[in-house]
Design a protein around this motif. Structure first.
Motif, PDB file in Angstrom:
ATOM      1  N   CYS A  97       0.848  -1.189   0.000  1.00 63.20           N
ATOM      2  CA  CYS A  97       0.000   0.000   0.000  1.00 63.20           C
ATOM      3  C   CYS A  97       0.883   1.238   0.000  1.00 63.20           C
ATOM      4  O   CYS A  97       1.713   1.427   0.892  1.00 63.20           O
ATOM      5  CB  CYS A  97      -0.923   0.003   1.215  1.00 63.20           C
ATOM      6  SG  CYS A  97      -1.999   1.465   1.254  1.00 63.20           S
ATOM      7  N   VAL A  99      -0.045   4.197   0.542  1.00 62.02           N
ATOM      8  CA  VAL A  99      -0.528   5.190   1.498  1.00 62.02           C
ATOM      9  C   VAL A  99      -0.019   4.872   2.904  1.00 62.02           C
ATOM     10  O   VAL A  99       0.672   5.667   3.523  1.00 62.02           O
ATOM     11  CB  VAL A  99      -2.071   5.289   1.477  1.00 62.02           C
ATOM     12  CG1 VAL A  99      -2.564   6.282   2.512  1.00 62.02           C
ATOM     13  CG2 VAL A  99      -2.569   5.663   0.088  1.00 62.02           C
ATOM     14  N   CYS A 100      -0.339   3.680   3.410  1.00 60.84           N
ATOM     15  CA  CYS A 100       0.048   3.335   4.792  1.00 60.84           C
ATOM     16  C   CYS A 100       1.409   2.651   4.887  1.00 60.84           C
ATOM     17  O   CYS A 100       1.969   2.544   5.967  1.00 60.84           O
ATOM     18  CB  CYS A 100      -1.019   2.463   5.454  1.00 60.84           C
ATOM     19  SG  CYS A 100      -1.207   0.823   4.725  1.00 60.84           S
ATOM     20  N   ARG A 132      -3.474   1.024  -3.278  1.00 55.82           N
ATOM     21  CA  ARG A 132      -4.041   1.378  -1.973  1.00 55.82           C
ATOM     22  C   ARG A 132      -4.778   0.175  -1.415  1.00 55.82           C
ATOM     23  O   ARG A 132      -5.577  -0.438  -2.106  1.00 55.82           O
ATOM     24  CB  ARG A 132      -4.998   2.564  -2.102  1.00 55.82           C
ATOM     25  CG  ARG A 132      -4.292   3.870  -2.457  1.00 55.82           C
ATOM     26  CD  ARG A 132      -5.225   5.051  -2.440  1.00 55.82           C
ATOM     27  NE  ARG A 132      -6.319   4.844  -3.393  1.00 55.82           N
ATOM     28  CZ  ARG A 132      -7.473   5.483  -3.348  1.00 55.82           C
ATOM     29  NH1 ARG A 132      -7.714   6.389  -2.419  1.00 55.82           N
ATOM     30  NH2 ARG A 132      -8.412   5.256  -4.243  1.00 55.82           N
ATOM     31  N   ALA A 135      -8.329  -0.561   3.575  1.00 51.09           N
ATOM     32  CA  ALA A 135      -8.495   0.411   4.676  1.00 51.09           C
ATOM     33  C   ALA A 135      -8.179   1.827   4.206  1.00 51.09           C
ATOM     34  O   ALA A 135      -8.911   2.763   4.549  1.00 51.09           O
ATOM     35  CB  ALA A 135      -7.590   0.024   5.841  1.00 51.09           C
ATOM     36  N   CYS A 136      -7.123   1.994   3.431  1.00 49.33           N
ATOM     37  CA  CYS A 136      -6.771   3.324   2.942  1.00 49.33           C
ATOM     38  C   CYS A 136      -7.746   3.813   1.880  1.00 49.33           C
ATOM     39  O   CYS A 136      -8.042   5.012   1.813  1.00 49.33           O
ATOM     40  CB  CYS A 136      -5.336   3.329   2.410  1.00 49.33           C
ATOM     41  SG  CYS A 136      -4.098   3.141   3.724  1.00 49.33           S
ATOM     42  N   ARG A 137      -8.273   2.911   1.074  1.00 48.18           N
ATOM     43  CA  ARG A 137      -9.271   3.297   0.067  1.00 48.18           C
ATOM     44  C   ARG A 137     -10.534   3.786   0.733  1.00 48.18           C
ATOM     45  O   ARG A 137     -11.181   4.717   0.244  1.00 48.18           O
ATOM     46  CB  ARG A 137      -9.600   2.117  -0.834  1.00 48.18           C
ATOM     47  CG  ARG A 137      -8.527   1.864  -1.879  1.00 48.18           C
ATOM     48  CD  ARG A 137      -8.964   0.881  -2.932  1.00 48.18           C
ATOM     49  NE  ARG A 137     -10.049   1.451  -3.694  1.00 48.18           N
ATOM     50  CZ  ARG A 137     -11.131   0.778  -4.075  1.00 48.18           C
ATOM     51  NH1 ARG A 137     -11.273  -0.482  -3.746  1.00 48.18           N
ATOM     52  NH2 ARG A 137     -12.071   1.359  -4.783  1.00 48.18           N
ATOM     53  N   SER A 138     -10.922   3.178   1.855  1.00 48.29           N
ATOM     54  CA  SER A 138     -12.170   3.556   2.502  1.00 48.29           C
ATOM     55  C   SER A 138     -12.080   4.917   3.199  1.00 48.29           C
ATOM     56  O   SER A 138     -13.112   5.519   3.512  1.00 48.29           O
ATOM     57  CB  SER A 138     -12.597   2.479   3.507  1.00 48.29           C
ATOM     58  OG  SER A 138     -11.723   2.457   4.602  1.00 48.29           O
ATOM     59  N   LYS A 139     -10.870   5.391   3.448  1.00 45.64           N
ATOM     60  CA  LYS A 139     -10.690   6.700   4.085  1.00 45.64           C
ATOM     61  C   LYS A 139     -10.967   7.852   3.121  1.00 45.64           C
ATOM     62  O   LYS A 139     -11.212   8.971   3.563  1.00 45.64           O
ATOM     63  CB  LYS A 139      -9.274   6.836   4.627  1.00 45.64           C
ATOM     64  CG  LYS A 139      -8.997   5.929   5.792  1.00 45.64           C
ATOM     65  CD  LYS A 139      -7.560   6.049   6.240  1.00 45.64           C
ATOM     66  CE  LYS A 139      -7.234   5.032   7.317  1.00 45.64           C
ATOM     67  NZ  LYS A 139      -5.812   5.016   7.642  1.00 45.64           N
ATOM     68  N   ASN A 140     -10.905   7.580   1.832  1.00 42.79           N
ATOM     69  CA  ASN A 140     -11.124   8.661   0.830  1.00 42.79           C
ATOM     70  C   ASN A 140     -12.484   8.573   0.219  1.00 42.79           C
ATOM     71  O   ASN A 140     -13.036   7.680  -0.177  1.00 42.79           O
ATOM     72  CB  ASN A 140     -10.042   8.600  -0.253  1.00 42.79           C
ATOM     73  CG  ASN A 140      -8.687   8.963   0.306  1.00 42.79           C
ATOM     74  OD1 ASN A 140      -8.562   9.466   1.413  1.00 42.79           O
ATOM     75  ND2 ASN A 140      -7.663   8.687  -0.471  1.00 42.79           N
TER      76      ASN A 140
END
Length: 140
Positions: A97, A99-100, A132, A135-140
């Motif tokens: 990922c 992002v994280c 991504r 978890a990171c996709r769901s933040k956006n």
């Protein structure tokens, strides 16, 4: 996981079980996906970095660990659940990922068969997908 189970795994891989190696394997078993030397230092804070590093090298040499290069600059590891050197068709893909920074084992996604020219001997394939994570996709 208990110490006797870890001791049996080490013996199965031809590794002499010591207190350090048993403790380290117990810590490794708690990770769901890949982990780094820094992750192990944090989780096994009673062990020094050089003991952890030597054990990682030994575990990889005896096919207890897979070494994953994910492009992050930190080598990642994941436990191998076979008792032998994995054949190419047994290897799985990894997802990094962007992002994280986590790298996930995609255990059910095997490395695709690659045909290569005669005369080449493949000893390792590192198949990495980047993007991504859920978890990171769901933040956006």
């Amino acid at each position: 996981m208990n110490s006797s189970h870890c001791e049996a795994i080490l013996l199965k891989h031809g590794i002499r079980p010591t207190a350090v190696r048993i403790l380290l394997l117990e810590v490794m078993e708690r990770f769901e996906h890949t982990f780094s030397l820094a992750d192990l230092e944090t989780e096994a804070d009673t062990l020094d970095k050089s003991s952890i590093f030597r054990s990682l090298a030994l575990f990889a040499e005896h096919h207890l660990l897979h070494v994953v290069e994910d492009g992050s600059g930190a080598t990642k590891y994941c436990l191998c659940h076979n008792d032998h050197a994995c054949r190419i068709e047994e290897l799985h893909c990894h997802f990094h990922c962007e992002v994280c920074g986590k790298t996930f084992c995609l255990d059910d996604v095997h490395v695709p068969v690659i045909h290569y020219p005669a005369g080449y001997e493949v000893r390792e394939i590192n198949y990495l997908v980047k993007g991504r994570c859920p978890a990171c996709r769901s933040k956006n």
